[in-house]
Design an enzyme around this catalytic site. Structure first.
Site, PDB file in Angstrom:
ATOM      1  N   GLU A 253       0.883  -1.164   0.000  1.00  0.00           N
ATOM      2  CA  GLU A 253       0.000   0.000   0.000  1.00  0.00           C
ATOM      3  C   GLU A 253       0.916   1.207   0.000  1.00  0.00           C
ATOM      4  OE1 GLU A 253      -1.654   3.112   0.661  1.00  0.00           O
ATOM      5  OE2 GLU A 253      -2.123   2.526   2.720  1.00  0.00           O
ATOM      6  N   CYS A 287      -2.208   9.274   2.732  1.00  0.00           N
ATOM      7  CA  CYS A 287      -1.953   8.760   1.389  1.00  0.00           C
ATOM      8  C   CYS A 287      -3.169   8.874   0.494  1.00  0.00           C
ATOM      9  CB  CYS A 287      -1.469   7.309   1.455  1.00  0.00           C
ATOM     10  SG  CYS A 287      -2.611   6.183   2.276  1.00  0.00           S
TER      11      CYS A 287
END
Length: 510
Positions: A253, A287
């Site tokens: 990720e 993010c």
């Protein structure tokens, strides 16, 4: 040197003043030393994995119901110590206590979902054996992988790694967790809470190791059965390359440069409120936060005015009135400053803030308008409380610009009538319509990206399946005379019958 600059320098110096055996955790706002932690060298990492391997037999041998209770006890333990926990998150990570509580709450939601849904997702399932294999029964069993190595980030040190920790545990794996060196105390708190909630379990079901990049690299080489990593794309690529030597699967990720499309029929006030929050919450260190916005020309002026009005009242700090805290990682401050400078040099205009907004360890909100798409401020992940807003002539143009990125993590669309239609055209892993980050708070929805944003998914059913391996079982219940297809006893009569059967089964489709 200003007071804020000296504080940032102290924090950076404290975080770097380490030895091969000791890690120093500091308060990013003040540079104050919080605690020291032992650094796990390669030998210690392998010992932790061996301990997890030993505990795996017991943990995977429990029923889904037994593992569910262990996970829910863990969640209850975190709730019982929530005040202490949130104080630690505030001190070590820098975010306001309310934001720390919200992060813990989201992590609890995911623990509960994984615990309560693991059996439904992973229990053995019967499947059709097909016409030519009708004398067989067929089923799929999902098996735990074994030991999962989890390398966590510092920006959401509870919520984000929990997408791997809780789901891997619920699937029957044991875990070895290396938290970021900037949130080591938080990671140890999470691991200790699991042990305190489940004293009857063997040591090694959930193990925390401390260290820097070398410790993470050692974990990748340690013989774990999968590596789950959250962090930068550059580091993710290094982990994937190292894991390839042993064909260790990875879940990555990585970064994002998440777009928001504000269509001509958007609720301007709601869109501006969401963009303002999504761009600056957690100091912009998200993010899947808002980094670039594409707004239709017909509503450009009122939209920019409203975002500016909102963020004019938003300020960084560590007191109870602060909207968000300091930059957790000192080196990130320089990246944010460079991106602001790049945006202005590339033709952009700052309608709020500018380079002067960088007052390390804090950065005040910055709004940059109509920046060139090739600027680092638009093309690269900034990870700070800044946002670029570009005017577009049409939604089609907005979609083209949104998709023109090497990243593809999250996104948002604001439109009263066309939200889902627009969302379906975006090259990303997740989209929130008329909100930001809604997908991250819904435990049943998988989270992850495409392109440089990573590989694999956490959360939801796909998140459980990431930490299991399908085992296919075919059982011949009885023999059919003359139908020994996988045998040298197969006859010409059998093949003659098959040549009649196959056109009937598969040859009539138009």
């Amino acid at each position: 040197m200003s007071t804020t600059e000296s504080t940032a320098a102290a924090a950076a110096k404290a975080s770097e003043s380490t030895s091969d055996t000791e890690l120093t955790s500091v308060n990013p706002a003040t540079g104050e030393v919080i605690a020291t932690h032992p650094v796990a060298d390669e030998e210690a990492v392998r010992a932790a994995v061996a301990k997890a391997r030993s505990a795996a037999a017991t943990w995977s041998g429990l029923s889904f119901a037994e593992r569910k209770q262990a996970l829910l006890r863990w969640a209850s333990r975190l709730v019982a110590r929530s005040d202490e926990f949130c104080d630690l998150i505030h001190t070590e990570n820098g975010k306001p206590r309310d934001d720390a509580y919200l992060e813990m709450m989201l992590a609890l939601e995911h623990i509960a979902w994984a615990a309560k849904n693991a059996e439904k997702v992973l229990k053995p399932k019967k499947v059709s054996s097909g016409a030519t294999m009708s004398n067989f029964s067929a089923s799929i069993e999902q098996r735990p992988l074994g030991v999962i190595g989890v390398i966590g980030p510092w920006n959401y040190p509870v919520y984000t790694p929990n997408g791997s920790l809780a789901y891997a545990l619920a699937a029957g794996n044991t875990v070895v967790f290396k938290p970021s060196e900037y949130s080591t105390g938080i990671g140890n708190f999470v691991g200790k809470a699991f042990a305190e909630a489940n004293p009857e379990l063997p040591d090694g079901v959930f193990t925390v190791i401390n260290g820097y990049g070398a410790t993470g690299a050692a974990l990748v080489r340690s013989g774990v059965d999968k590596v789950a990593f959250t962090g930068s794309t550059a580091t993710g690529k290094k982990i994937m390359a190292a894991a390839a030597d042993t064909l260790t699967p990875v879940l990555l990720e990585c970064g994002g440069k998440d777009p928001v499309i504000v269509a001509e029929d958007a609720d301007i006030a709601a869109a501006a409120d969401a963009v303002a929050y999504g761009a600056t919450m957690n100091s912009g260190q998200t993010c899947a936060g808002v980094e670039r916005v594409y707004v239709h020309k017909s509503i450009r002026e009122p939209f920019i005015a409203e975002v500016t009005k909102i963020l004019s009242g938003v300020h960084a700090g560590s007191d109870d009135k602060a909207s968000y805290g300091p930059m957790t990682m000192p080196s990130q401050v320089d990246i944010v400053r460079r991106h602001i400078e790049s945006a202005l040099a590339d033709g952009g205009t700052a309608v709020l803030g500018g380079v002067e907004s960088v007052k390390a360890p804090y950065i005040e909100p910055v709004i940059l308008v109509d920046v060139d798409e090739n600027s680092d401020a638009v093309a690269e992940e900034t990870f700070g409380p800044t946002v670029t807003i570009r005017t577009v002539d049409s939604v089609d143009e907005a979609i083209e610009l949104a998709n023109n990125s090497k990243y593809g993590l999250g996104s948002a669309v604001f439109s009263r009538k066309r939200g889902v239609e627009i969302a379906r055209r975006l090259r990303v892993g997740a989209t929130s319509v008329n909100s930001v980050l809604g997908f991250a708070a819904i435990a049943a929805l998988p989270f992850g990206g495409v392109g440089d944003s990573g590989i694999g998914r956490i959360h939801g059913a796909p998140g459980l399946l990431e930490f299991s391996s399908p085992h296919s079982i075919a059982v011949q219940r009885f023999a059919i005379p003359g139908m020994a297809l996988m045998s040298y006893k197969r006859t010409d009569a059998t093949m003659k019958m098959l040549r009649k059967m196959v056109p009937f089964l598969h040859g009539r489709n138009k």
